[in-house]
Design a protein around this motif. Structure first.
Motif, PDB file in Angstrom:
ATOM      1  N   THR A  80       0.800  -1.222   0.000  1.00  0.00           N
ATOM      2  CA  THR A  80       0.000   0.000   0.000  1.00  0.00           C
ATOM      3  C   THR A  80       0.832   1.271   0.000  1.00  0.00           C
ATOM      4  O   THR A  80       0.339   2.333  -0.347  1.00  0.00           O
ATOM      5  N   GLY A  81       2.084   1.179   0.461  1.00  0.00           N
ATOM      6  CA  GLY A  81       2.919   2.366   0.578  1.00  0.00           C
ATOM      7  C   GLY A  81       2.602   3.203   1.799  1.00  0.00           C
ATOM      8  O   GLY A  81       3.083   4.320   1.928  1.00  0.00           O
ATOM      9  N   SER A  82       1.807   2.690   2.727  1.00  0.00           N
ATOM     10  CA  SER A  82       1.441   3.476   3.908  1.00  0.00           C
ATOM     11  C   SER A  82       1.791   2.755   5.206  1.00  0.00           C
ATOM     12  O   SER A  82       1.839   1.529   5.256  1.00  0.00           O
ATOM     13  N   TRP A  83       2.045   3.546   6.239  1.00  0.00           N
ATOM     14  CA  TRP A  83       2.216   3.055   7.605  1.00  0.00           C
ATOM     15  C   TRP A  83       0.838   3.133   8.254  1.00  0.00           C
ATOM     16  O   TRP A  83       0.255   4.211   8.332  1.00  0.00           O
ATOM     17  N   ASP A  84       0.308   2.003   8.718  1.00  0.00           N
ATOM     18  CA  ASP A  84      -1.034   1.966   9.285  1.00  0.00           C
ATOM     19  C   ASP A  84      -0.993   1.469  10.731  1.00  0.00           C
ATOM     20  O   ASP A  84      -0.099   0.714  11.108  1.00  0.00           O
ATOM     21  N   LEU A  85      -1.979   1.859  11.526  1.00  0.00           N
ATOM     22  CA  LEU A  85      -2.028   1.535  12.949  1.00  0.00           C
ATOM     23  C   LEU A  85      -3.233   0.661  13.280  1.00  0.00           C
ATOM     24  O   LEU A  85      -4.306   0.843  12.704  1.00  0.00           O
ATOM     25  N   PHE A  86      -3.051  -0.261  14.234  1.00  0.00           N
ATOM     26  CA  PHE A  86      -4.108  -1.150  14.715  1.00  0.00           C
ATOM     27  C   PHE A  86      -4.386  -0.863  16.187  1.00  0.00           C
ATOM     28  O   PHE A  86      -3.459  -0.564  16.945  1.00  0.00           O
TER      29      PHE A  86
END
Length: 154
Positions: A80-86
């Motif tokens: 995705t090219g993104s840093w994502d948070l859970f």
């Protein structure tokens, strides 16, 4: 940790070709996706077990897959090219022969490759576990303790 492998077959997309809409075939895309790591912290452990969940998805997957000279759209890429948070919570309740499990998890997706915004994800799960067989332990330490209790010398 999660390391997904993405395999998309016979990708087809609608495109506007000078006012005329057509469906174009873009072939296949196979590659490793983005790595995710989720940590679990046991917050409560009594009659009900509660764990807090937190994690991050790293942009490690390929995000420049092409069909010929054309780079595919962001939603067709393995990465995705993104840093994502859970963030989330998991709950377990044990009974004599079965247990109930449930969790909710929210994933906040940041802006990805080429300014793409794939949207946040909210998931929830529930499961029932049933014990089919009684598991018995036969450890040497238990046998030595039993022999000691019976008066045998070790």
């Amino acid at each position: 940790m999660q390391l997904p492998y993405s395999s998309r077959r016979n990708i087809r997309a609608g495109e506007d070709d000078d006012g005329e809409f057509e469906v174009h075939s873009h072939g296949d895309v196979d590659d490793i996706g983005d790595v995710s790591a989720i940590l679990q912290y046991k917050a409560y452990d009594d009659v009900v077990k509660i764990a807090l969940l937190a994690g991050v998805k790293l942009p490690t997957g390929k995000d420049d897959s092409k069909d010929g000279d054309e780079v595919l759209e962001a939603d067709l890429q393995p990465g995705t090219g993104s840093w994502d948070l859970f963030a989330g919570v998991a709950i377990t309740k044990n009974f004599e022969d079965f247990s109930l499990h449930s969790d909710i998890l929210y994933k906040y997706n940041n802006t990805g490759v080429d300014g793409s915004e794939l949207g946040d994800v909210f998931t929830y799960n529930a499961a029932i576990s049933y014990k089919l067989f009684e598991h018995k332990h036969d450890h040497m330490l238990h046998r030595l303790e039993e022999e000691k209790d019976l008066g045998y010398t070790v």
